[in-house]
Design a protein around this motif. Structure first.
Motif, short mmCIF file in Angstrom:
data_model
loop_
_atom_site.label_atom_id
_atom_site.label_comp_id
_atom_site.label_asym_id
_atom_site.label_seq_id
_atom_site.Cartn_x
_atom_site.Cartn_y
_atom_site.Cartn_z
N SER A 49 0.84 -1.26 0.10
CA SER A 49 0.02 -0.01 -0.07
C SER A 49 1.02 1.15 -0.14
O SER A 49 1.89 1.09 0.36
CB SER A 49 -0.96 -0.15 1.10
OG SER A 49 -1.75 -1.25 1.07
N SER A 50 0.39 2.39 -0.40
CA SER A 50 0.93 3.26 -0.41
C SER A 50 -0.10 4.57 0.19
O SER A 50 -1.05 4.83 -0.38
CB SER A 50 1.68 3.91 -1.94
OG SER A 50 2.09 5.09 -1.96
N MET A 51 0.42 5.75 0.73
CA MET A 51 -0.41 6.91 1.09
C MET A 51 0.75 8.07 0.96
O MET A 51 1.53 8.11 1.20
CB MET A 51 -0.81 6.69 2.58
CG MET A 51 -1.70 5.66 2.94
SD MET A 51 -2.00 5.60 4.68
CE MET A 51 -2.56 7.28 5.10
N GLY A 52 -0.07 9.20 0.47
CA GLY A 52 0.93 10.35 0.35
C GLY A 52 -0.26 11.45 0.17
O GLY A 52 -1.26 11.55 0.39
N ILE A 53 0.46 12.55 -0.20
CA ILE A 53 -0.11 13.91 -0.57
C ILE A 53 0.63 14.49 -1.83
O ILE A 53 1.59 14.22 -2.35
CB ILE A 53 0.23 14.72 0.44
CG1 ILE A 53 -0.45 16.09 0.40
CG2 ILE A 53 1.78 15.17 0.69
CD1 ILE A 53 -0.63 17.00 1.52
N ILE A 54 -0.30 15.17 -2.58
CA ILE A 54 0.19 15.60 -3.97
C ILE A 54 -0.26 17.07 -3.63
O ILE A 54 -1.43 17.59 -3.42
CB ILE A 54 -0.83 15.16 -5.16
CG1 ILE A 54 -0.37 13.54 -5.31
CG2 ILE A 54 -0.15 15.66 -6.27
CD1 ILE A 54 -1.39 12.92 -6.25
#
Length: 162
Positions: A49-54
């Motif tokens: 999984s991957s969580m982030g912000i753009i």
């Protein structure tokens, strides 16, 4: 990691109180993705999984930054500790008992983004956003003891395994 997430939420809530030009100039997007690796990396890691912000700045051109934290527990490299483990894959802890090592995938990827937005109206920010960029990917295998002290994967030695 908790400080980073809290900071992002605070910044996002401050931005939401601004007036008219909130969406026209800046976009902050929180994202989650489930990833399935292909190629050589799929021999070591399974899905993760991957969580982030753009953060995107929308002028004539769309540009910004994308940062994601990757995590997963599907590591297929079981030969990593083969030379120091028993035949069943256990390590002997400091008390002389058998203990299992847990393998986790951790990583970060970041991208510099440039692109264009295709909006139906000039003042309306809804539409299609087409962008791409160049990025950086770093990953590692994190080793953790299930319950006890394992001197074999102590902080002094753990750097050499991944």
């Amino acid at each position: 990691m908790k400080r980073i997430i809290i900071t992002f939420f605070i910044l996002a809530s401050i931005k939401s109180f601004s007036q008219k030009n909130m969406i026209e100039d800046n976009l902050i997007i929180f994202n989650y993705s489930h990833q399935f690796p292909l190629g050589k990396i799929s021999e070591i890691f399974g899905d993760n999984s991957s969580m982030g912000i753009i953060y995107l700045r929308n002028k004539r051109l769309l540009y910004g930054l994308d940062v994601n934290f990757m995590f997963g527990n599907n590591v297929r490299n079981d030969s990593l500790l083969k030379s120091i483990s028993t035949e069943d894959g256990y390590l002997i802890n400091s008390s002389g008992e058998l203990d299992q090592v847990l393998f986790y995938q951790r990583g970060i990827n970041a991208h510099i983004i440039i692109g264009k937005s295709f909006n139906s109206e000039e003042k309306n920010s809804s539409g299609v956003y087409l962008y791409g960029g160049i990025g950086y990917l770093q990953h590692k295998i994190q080793l953790e003891s299930n319950r006890t002290n394992l001197p074999q994967i102590d902080q002094n030695y753990i750097q050499g395994y991944d």
